[in-house]
Design a protein around this motif. Structure first.
Motif, short mmCIF file in Angstrom:
data_model
loop_
_atom_site.label_atom_id
_atom_site.label_comp_id
_atom_site.label_asym_id
_atom_site.label_seq_id
_atom_site.Cartn_x
_atom_site.Cartn_y
_atom_site.Cartn_z
N LEU A 398 0.87 -1.26 0.04
CA LEU A 398 -0.03 -0.02 0.09
C LEU A 398 0.76 1.20 0.13
CD1 LEU A 398 -2.68 -1.01 2.71
CD2 LEU A 398 -2.81 -1.19 -0.01
N GLU A 399 1.94 1.25 0.85
CA GLU A 399 2.80 2.40 0.88
C GLU A 399 3.48 2.78 -0.25
OE1 GLU A 399 2.85 2.32 5.92
OE2 GLU A 399 4.92 1.97 4.70
N ASN A 400 4.24 1.85 -0.81
CA ASN A 400 5.24 1.88 -2.03
C ASN A 400 4.60 2.19 -3.16
OD1 ASN A 400 6.97 1.27 0.35
ND2 ASN A 400 7.81 -0.47 -0.89
N ASN A 401 3.26 1.82 -3.27
CA ASN A 401 2.55 1.86 -4.46
C ASN A 401 1.40 2.89 -4.58
OD1 ASN A 401 3.84 -0.38 -6.00
ND2 ASN A 401 2.88 -1.82 -4.62
N GLN A 402 1.34 3.71 -3.62
CA GLN A 402 0.31 4.77 -3.64
C GLN A 402 0.63 5.97 -4.54
OE1 GLN A 402 0.34 7.40 0.06
NE2 GLN A 402 2.11 6.12 0.62
N ALA A 403 -0.27 6.21 -5.47
CA ALA A 403 -0.25 7.05 -6.32
C ALA A 403 -1.69 7.76 -6.79
CB ALA A 403 0.22 6.58 -7.86
N GLY A 404 -1.65 9.19 -6.42
CA GLY A 404 -2.91 9.75 -7.05
C GLY A 404 -4.04 9.52 -5.90
N GLU A 405 -5.15 8.86 -6.47
CA GLU A 405 -6.28 8.85 -5.58
C GLU A 405 -6.51 6.85 -5.14
OE1 GLU A 405 -8.25 10.76 -4.12
OE2 GLU A 405 -6.89 12.10 -5.06
N GLY A 406 -5.22 6.24 -5.49
CA GLY A 406 -5.29 4.99 -5.34
C GLY A 406 -4.11 4.20 -5.03
N ILE A 407 -4.21 2.75 -5.05
CA ILE A 407 -2.89 1.90 -5.09
C ILE A 407 -2.82 1.11 -6.25
CG2 ILE A 407 -1.89 0.14 -3.69
CD1 ILE A 407 -2.51 2.71 -2.18
N MET A 408 -1.69 1.13 -6.77
CA MET A 408 -1.43 0.49 -8.17
C MET A 408 -0.62 -0.83 -7.50
SD MET A 408 1.05 1.22 -11.47
CE MET A 408 2.52 1.56 -10.52
N LEU A 409 -1.42 -2.05 -7.85
CA LEU A 409 -1.03 -3.23 -7.57
C LEU A 409 -0.03 -3.96 -8.56
CD1 LEU A 409 -4.46 -4.81 -6.35
CD2 LEU A 409 -2.52 -3.87 -4.99
N PRO A 410 0.81 -4.78 -7.97
CA PRO A 410 1.80 -5.50 -8.92
C PRO A 410 1.13 -6.40 -9.75
CG PRO A 410 2.13 -6.48 -6.65
CD PRO A 410 1.17 -5.05 -6.58
N GLN A 411 1.81 -6.47 -10.97
CA GLN A 411 0.94 -7.29 -11.94
C GLN A 411 0.52 -8.98 -11.79
OE1 GLN A 411 3.34 -7.43 -15.64
NE2 GLN A 411 1.68 -8.64 -16.70
N VAL A 412 1.55 -9.46 -10.60
CA VAL A 412 0.89 -10.98 -10.54
C VAL A 412 -0.34 -11.00 -9.68
CG1 VAL A 412 3.48 -11.97 -10.53
CG2 VAL A 412 2.40 -10.73 -8.30
N LEU A 413 -0.89 -9.79 -9.08
CA LEU A 413 -1.88 -9.85 -8.37
C LEU A 413 -3.19 -9.36 -8.93
CD1 LEU A 413 -0.46 -8.28 -4.72
CD2 LEU A 413 -1.12 -10.57 -5.35
N HIS A 414 -2.94 -8.96 -10.33
CA HIS A 414 -4.23 -8.45 -11.10
C HIS A 414 -5.31 -9.36 -11.09
CE1 HIS A 414 -1.24 -5.16 -13.01
NE2 HIS A 414 -1.50 -4.78 -11.85
N THR A 415 -4.67 -10.65 -11.62
CA THR A 415 -5.91 -11.80 -11.87
C THR A 415 -6.48 -12.37 -10.32
OG1 THR A 415 -4.73 -12.45 -13.76
CG2 THR A 415 -6.20 -14.14 -12.69
N TYR A 416 -5.60 -12.23 -9.39
CA TYR A 416 -6.08 -12.68 -8.11
C TYR A 416 -6.94 -11.74 -7.63
CZ TYR A 416 -2.73 -16.68 -8.33
OH TYR A 416 -2.00 -17.73 -8.57
N PHE A 417 -6.73 -10.26 -7.71
CA PHE A 417 -7.47 -9.37 -7.15
C PHE A 417 -8.52 -8.99 -8.01
CE2 PHE A 417 -8.20 -4.81 -5.97
CZ PHE A 417 -8.77 -5.00 -4.71
N GLY A 418 -8.47 -9.22 -9.19
CA GLY A 418 -9.37 -8.77 -10.25
C GLY A 418 -9.35 -7.31 -10.68
N ALA A 419 -8.33 -6.57 -10.28
CA ALA A 419 -8.35 -5.22 -10.80
C ALA A 419 -6.70 -4.84 -10.64
CB ALA A 419 -9.08 -4.37 -10.16
N GLU A 420 -6.20 -3.75 -11.35
CA GLU A 420 -4.92 -3.31 -11.26
C GLU A 420 -4.90 -2.30 -10.19
OE1 GLU A 420 -3.49 -1.95 -15.37
OE2 GLU A 420 -4.54 -3.83 -16.27
N TRP A 421 -5.77 -1.65 -9.89
CA TRP A 421 -5.63 -0.65 -9.03
C TRP A 421 -6.79 -0.99 -7.74
CZ3 TRP A 421 -3.08 4.27 -9.11
CH2 TRP A 421 -2.31 4.21 -10.06
N ILE A 422 -6.51 -0.35 -6.48
CA ILE A 422 -7.37 -0.23 -5.54
C ILE A 422 -7.69 1.37 -5.45
CG2 ILE A 422 -7.77 -0.41 -2.97
CD1 ILE A 422 -5.71 -2.56 -2.74
N LEU A 423 -9.00 1.81 -5.87
CA LEU A 423 -9.33 3.18 -5.86
C LEU A 423 -10.09 3.64 -4.89
CD1 LEU A 423 -9.91 3.15 -9.86
CD2 LEU A 423 -7.98 3.94 -8.83
#
Length: 423
Positions: A398-423
């Motif tokens: 969360l801390e290292n990937n915070q940008a703008g209004e959300g959190i950009m997740l690492p690529q390996v989690l996109h499928t597992y989480f179902g999204a690229e960002w936590i907005l």
């Protein structure tokens, strides 16, 4: 638990290695040897007494057949006298054996020759670092503010329901937890680890087998009604799968992985370093455990360290690996490598994994053995590692990937989480 025979044959080496672990009660080594001498003496006395009773009993029968009743009665008196001494001898033997075991349980595992001297975390040795530390945008905040802003974790609600150190994950925060657990398990099973879902409470025998008892009672939650302990890690129940087991050499290595919640009292933990997810009483973790041939355990240790390192690399987190000094190691470990990830918003390193080789310290307690090619029974070696503990991984993600209004997740989690960002 160290073997008495090893202590007897290697007294000076044992004392030398215990000094690396800054163990001060070295008198226990000589007390163990002395008690073992007493145990052996009593065993010889018991065996000789029992043999004389058995021999005399047969002789009495022969004398009676020969009509030599007077001699038979004399022997009967001798046997009766010998028998009255057997029960006190048994009690004394049991007392000495208990004292011997109590002393052995107070002696920690010996550190491997690679373990550096030292007493504090500052004496640990950085083996290597990887990843790139991020540069955060102005206004970046630590995870306890991010999780409140994005409604991922409710720390106050957890305090209301249970107490501090018991967070409530909500919405996408709960989904991120589930995604990480699934990803970690898939990563481990793809490497040949068999997945387990163990009980989250264990009995005394299991806690004793992996070394939590009698060393860490104060750190575990104890359900006194049934005398069960809430597990501090899945290592405890999963390693106990092979308690009181004799394996075949071809069965080795045994590779196991498991998800579990973990419960730790963390008595005496206060201050800014325990804020948010940094130190909890309940948290989630995925563990890897191996039961291996004693000649292969250090090769396996290197493989487990590499496995955890690749997992961290896939999460795109900056990390470092430390070889712990003697004074910073656990009671049961022969050698431990800690993994830390860098938390940019806190500007500090956070421990997320420990990978340890226990050699035969646990398996001696567990009585986990194998028969080699010649039919000789030997103790296996056990190893375990976090792959990974979730709270500080979540904090760093969360801390290292915070940008703008959300959190950009690492690529390996996109499928597992179902999204690229936590907005």
């Amino acid at each position: 638990m160290l073997q008495v025979s090893f202590i007897r044959q290697n007294r000076e080496a044992v004392l030398e290695r215990l000094a690396i672990k800054n163990f001060s009660q070295t008198e226990l080594v000589d007390e163990v040897v002395s008690l073992d001498d007493e145990r052996k003496r009593l065993q010889v006395e018991f065996d000789n007494t029992q043999a004389r009773v058995n021999s005399a009993s047969k002789e009495i029968g022969n004398l009676m057949k020969q009509g030599q009743k007077e001699q038979a009665e004399t022997l009967k008196s001798e046997v009766a006298s010998l028998k009255t001494g057997i029960d006190p001898l048994k009690l004394k033997m049991a007392e000495v054996e208990k004292s011997l075991l109590d002393k052995l349980l107070q002696i920690p595992n010996l550190p491997a020759k690679e373990v550096p001297k030292g007493k504090t975390p500052e004496d640990n040795v950085v083996v290597r670092e990887g990843g790139i530390k991020p540069t955060l945008e102005e206004g970046a905040v630590p995870h306890w503010e991010l999780t409140t802003k994005l409604k991922l974790i409710d720390f106050e609600l957890g305090t209301k329901i249970t107490g501090s150190g018991f967070p409530v994950y909500t919405g996408k925060g709960a989904k991120l937890q589930r995604a990480l657990v699934q990803y970690f398990l898939d990563f481990n099973t793809a490497a040949g680890y068999l997945e387990y879902l163990p009980p989250f409470m264990v009995n005394e025998e299991s806690a004793y087998g992996t070394g939590q008892l009698p060393d860490k009672e104060g750190q575990m939650y104890h359900a006194t009604a049934d005398n069960f302990y809430m597990i501090p890690t899945a290592e405890v129940p999963v390693t106990n799968v092979y308690r009181d087991t004799i394996l075949k050499e071809d069965d080795l290595p045994i590779k196991m992985t498991a998800y579990s919640p973990c419960f730790r009292r963390e008595a005496g933990s206060y201050g800014k370093d325990v804020r948010g997810l940094n130190r909890l009483h309940q948290f989630e973790k995925v563990e890897i455990i191996q039961i291996v041939h004693p000649e292969k355990s250090y090769e396996v240790l290197d493989g487990m360290v590499s496995h955890v390192e690749k997992l961290l690399q896939s999460l795109e987190l900056p990390y470092r690996i430390l070889r712990l000094c003697g004074g910073d190691m656990s009671f049961t470990s022969a050698i431990t490598y800690d993994f830390e990830v860098y938390s940019a918003a806190q500007d500090r390193w956070l421990e997320v994994s420990s990978v340890s080789n226990f050699e035969n310290f646990q398996t001696n307690r567990l009585k986990c053995r194998f028969k080699d090619a010649s039919g000789k029974t030997q103790l296996t070696h056990s190893l375990n590692g976090s792959s990974l503990a979730l709270p500080r991984i979540v904090a760093a993600l969360l801390e290292n990937n915070q940008a703008g209004e959300g959190i950009m997740l690492p690529q390996v989690l996109h499928t597992y989480f179902g999204a690229e960002w936590i907005l």
